[in-house]
Design a protein around this motif. Structure first.
Motif, short mmCIF file in Angstrom:
data_model
loop_
_atom_site.label_atom_id
_atom_site.label_comp_id
_atom_site.label_asym_id
_atom_site.label_seq_id
_atom_site.Cartn_x
_atom_site.Cartn_y
_atom_site.Cartn_z
N PRO A 55 1.36 -1.95 1.34
CA PRO A 55 0.72 -1.34 0.16
C PRO A 55 1.21 -1.94 -1.15
O PRO A 55 0.43 -2.08 -2.10
N GLY A 60 -2.04 -2.21 -3.24
CA GLY A 60 -3.14 -1.86 -2.35
C GLY A 60 -4.17 -2.96 -2.18
O GLY A 60 -4.98 -2.92 -1.24
N GLU A 63 -4.08 -5.00 1.24
CA GLU A 63 -4.64 -4.24 2.37
C GLU A 63 -6.16 -4.16 2.26
O GLU A 63 -6.87 -4.29 3.28
N THR A 82 1.58 -3.31 8.80
CA THR A 82 1.75 -2.96 7.40
C THR A 82 3.04 -2.16 7.23
O THR A 82 3.81 -2.01 8.18
N PHE A 84 5.52 0.77 4.52
CA PHE A 84 5.54 1.91 3.61
C PHE A 84 6.92 1.95 2.97
O PHE A 84 7.85 1.27 3.42
N GLU A 123 1.52 7.60 2.87
CA GLU A 123 1.26 6.16 2.77
C GLU A 123 0.48 5.64 3.98
O GLU A 123 -0.38 4.76 3.86
N GLU A 126 -3.14 6.46 3.52
CA GLU A 126 -3.74 5.60 2.50
C GLU A 126 -3.97 4.19 3.03
O GLU A 126 -5.00 3.56 2.74
N SER A 127 -3.02 3.69 3.81
CA SER A 127 -3.17 2.35 4.39
C SER A 127 -4.33 2.31 5.37
O SER A 127 -5.11 1.34 5.39
N ARG A 130 -7.49 2.03 3.30
CA ARG A 130 -7.68 0.73 2.67
C ARG A 130 -8.01 -0.34 3.70
O ARG A 130 -8.81 -1.24 3.43
#
Length: 326
Positions: A55, A60, A63, A82, A84, A123, A126-127, A130
């Protein structure tokens, strides 16, 4: 391309893994969306199946670019890694370990290491959004957060595994003591660490422990953010906003230039670039599962992917080791 099992997980990563820090743009002098996505596609077209992002990379953007690029592709054939724990959006309310301030699009953001259970879940969600996917293959804690109990962070990761939102959990920039503490709560698949011809500190303790405990090592910055390509000794320049203007200062540049001049004949004999030689050397070091290689255009991406085609004899490897010892 070669593929290796990551620790005791069921993940098989491409030895050359696409590293997407640079395409986020922040700290790298910006990014060109079209070229960045072409680089990701070219990597996938040339055998790379593993994409590493975070992220923090472009707040962002990295991603999002990856998510848009792989949309419609067979997700089962791509491993998304990914992270965090590097918070920039203020949602931590000043909690966590302060790292540094960073400028993005004219605004200053304080960056914190923060790995509370609530933040891990936040997180991750959110990932997923995205990236445009319903699961992440490997979710990694970006940096150790001294303000959050380790077992709290690991409990959140285990919950995400149980929910099917991540396939495996890993950490990044952990030492052996931190790994031992974390492993009391969860079985970690990997540790992502800086490793290159110029930074080999993890060979003494971290790599032997990882081999013993079947933990994968993902090496980042194997080219030292471009320094080991040699191009900066041949006239290439950096934008003023590129963090490498300061990053390269940690090295004795004359010694680095001399090293590259001594090993370049091997690359020339094989008809490959210095960067390909350096990447191949890195993939052949004991304990290394995968090597992150960034690319901001398709030519770089193809070059990186083809590095595994290079054959290095024991004599050549010994010669390179001798040069590194000088």
């Amino acid at each position: 391309m070669e593929y290796r099992k990551l620790g005791d997980s069921d993940l098989n990563l491409s030895v050359i893994t696409y590293g997407s820090f640079a395409i986020g743009g922040t700290m790298w002098g910006g990014t060109e969306k079209k070229e960045a996505q072409e680089a990701v596609r070219a990597s996938l077209d040339h055998g790379v199946t593993t994409l590493d992002t975070a992220p923090f990379y472009g707040f962002g953007l990295s991603e999002k670019l990856i998510g848009e690029t792989i949309g419609g592709m067979d997700r089962s054939k791509i491993q998304i890694l990914t992270k965090f724990g590097m918070v920039w959006d203020g949602s931590n309310n000043g909690k966590g370990d302060f790292m540094f301030d960073i400028e993005n699009e004219g605004k200053i953001y304080p960056i914190y290491k923060f790995a509370s259970k609530a933040n891990v879940i936040k997180e991750a969600e959110e990932s997923l959004k995205r990236l445009g996917t319903d699961y992440i293959d490997l979710l990694q804690l970006h940096w150790f957060d001294s303000t959050t109990p380790v077992d709290e962070t690991m409990e959140a990761l285990q919950l995400l595994i149980d929910q099917g939102k991540i396939r495996a959990a890993g950490v990044s920039n952990y030492n052996n003591e931190q790994m031992l503490e974390a492993q009391k709560s969860i079985r970690l698949a990997s540790n992502q660490l800086p490793y290159s011809m110029l930074k080999r500190e993890i060979e003494s303790e971290v790599i032997p422990a990882a081999i013993k405990n079947n933990v994968g090592i993902i090496a980042y910055s194997p080219l030292e953010r471009g320094l080991l390509t040699g191009k900066f000794f041949k006239g290439d320049t950096l934008k003023s906003s590129d963090h490498r203007n300061g990053y390269f200062a940690q090295f004795d540049l004359e010694k680095v230039k001399s090293l590259l001049e001594r090993i370049e004949p091997i690359a020339q004999d094989k008809g490959v670039s210095l960067s390909q030689l350096v990447l191949r050397w890195t993939t052949l070091q004991p304990g290394i599962t995968a090597v992150l290689a960034g690319a901001t255009n398709k030519e770089q991406a193809i070059s990186n992917a083809q590095a595994t085609q290079i054959s290095l004899s024991k004599k050549e490897l010994n010669f390179i080791d001798d040069q590194l010892a000088n």
